[in-house]
Design a protein around this motif. Structure first.
Motif, PDB file in Angstrom:
ATOM      1  N   GLN A  31      -1.597  -1.241  -4.061  1.00  0.00           N
ATOM      2  CA  GLN A  31      -2.653  -0.246  -4.007  1.00  0.00           C
ATOM      3  C   GLN A  31      -3.956  -0.807  -3.436  1.00  0.00           C
ATOM      4  O   GLN A  31      -4.770  -0.080  -2.867  1.00  0.00           O
ATOM      5  N   THR A  62       2.159   3.648  -1.418  1.00  0.00           N
ATOM      6  CA  THR A  62       2.590   2.387  -2.023  1.00  0.00           C
ATOM      7  C   THR A  62       3.343   2.704  -3.310  1.00  0.00           C
ATOM      8  O   THR A  62       3.723   3.859  -3.547  1.00  0.00           O
ATOM      9  N   VAL A 102      -0.633   2.471  -8.624  1.00  0.00           N
ATOM     10  CA  VAL A 102      -1.983   2.995  -8.457  1.00  0.00           C
ATOM     11  C   VAL A 102      -2.913   2.336  -9.473  1.00  0.00           C
ATOM     12  O   VAL A 102      -2.487   1.979 -10.577  1.00  0.00           O
ATOM     13  N   THR A 116      -8.293   3.274  -6.999  1.00  0.00           N
ATOM     14  CA  THR A 116      -7.592   3.772  -5.820  1.00  0.00           C
ATOM     15  C   THR A 116      -7.866   5.258  -5.606  1.00  0.00           C
ATOM     16  O   THR A 116      -8.023   5.713  -4.469  1.00  0.00           O
ATOM     17  N   ALA A 127       1.475   7.256  -4.807  1.00  0.00           N
ATOM     18  CA  ALA A 127       2.057   6.158  -5.579  1.00  0.00           C
ATOM     19  C   ALA A 127       3.471   6.587  -5.946  1.00  0.00           C
ATOM     20  O   ALA A 127       3.668   7.452  -6.800  1.00  0.00           O
TER      21      ALA A 127
END
Length: 252
Positions: A181, A197, A200, A204, A217
């Protein structure tokens, strides 16, 4: 068919270009088992559940992305670490682990494999000028609304992602599997419409909202299931041995 453990390890490390790549853990053979390998079991993490499943199917070698002996890890062999190592040693199973080299590989890497499943066209590294950049930048064949792209991610990974939705459609995407993140700043600098990604952080969310990009996420485990499978398939094909991937689900 079987192959010598030393030959298999040498080929895996050569193929992944392990030499000279800094990492947080040793890449390659972490626990030595029997000298010949007939069957590989692969999984994301060398958890007790994966080791027990490997024992049950008679594996000679366990291949993972997340192995042992991390730099920040307590070195004492106690508790769950003792039980895991005892399982490997008692059953003479080798443990072969590749971390960052498996993330960045251009064929079997986690990031490339995830892109193929999501239909993302790879353009290049997230960090310009760094061919071994962990993250990548790419584009979608057609622009998608953030919610529609999140639905595609959920369908592919069989896991609902966390979505921080921006107003604009997603044309260009940056991504890095796992707990990456922190790379959202590089994604913002790259001028993409969204960053994906595995995990988190509280900060972020603010970074995504304040810079007008979508953020997804999709799960550390879920985004990193594919590299180790592809590497296991490569080794099995290369040496005419058996390989099976065993998924031990993890909600993170």
């Amino acid at each position: 068919m079987s192959i010598a453990l030393s030959v298999l390890v040498e080929e895996a490390s050569r193929y992944l270009a392990v030499s000279g790549m800094p990492d947080y853990c040793p890449n390659g053979l972490q626990v030595e088992g029997r000298a010949e390998v007939r069957q590989i079991v692969s999984g994301v993490t060398a958890s007790q559940a994966l080791l027990d499943a490997a024992v049950e199917v008679g594996a000679d070698l366990v291949l993972v992305h997340h192995g042992y002996f991390w730099k920040s890890e307590n070195p004492c062999v106690v508790g769950s670490k003792q039980r895991r190592l005892k399982t490997l040693l008692t059953h003479e199973m080798s443990l072969l682990a590749y971390h960052l080299p498996l993330d960045v590989h251009p064929e079997v890497g986690n990031n490339v494999q995830l892109a193929r499943r999501l239909g993302v066209l790879v353009e290049g590294p997230l960090e310009p000028g760094n061919p071994r950049s962990v993250g990548l930048v790419g584009s979608l064949p057609e622009p998608m609304e953030p919610l529609d792209f999140a639905r595609r991610v959920a369908h592919v990974l069989q896991r609902e992602p966390l979505l921080i939705e921006a107003a604009r459609p997603i044309r260009r995407l940056a991504w890095c599997t796992g707990a990456a993140q922190g790379y959202i700043e590089q994604a913002i600098a790259a001028g993409v419409d969204a960053y994906l990604t595995g995990e988190v952080s509280e900060s972020t969310v603010h970074s995504a909202r304040e810079n007008g990009i979508s953020f997804l996420a999709a799960g550390h485990h879920a985004t990193e299931r594919y590299g180790v499978q592809a590497l296991g398939d490569y080794l099995a094909s290369r040496f005419s041995i058996e390989h099976r991937f065993i998924d031990c689900p993890n909600p993170v």
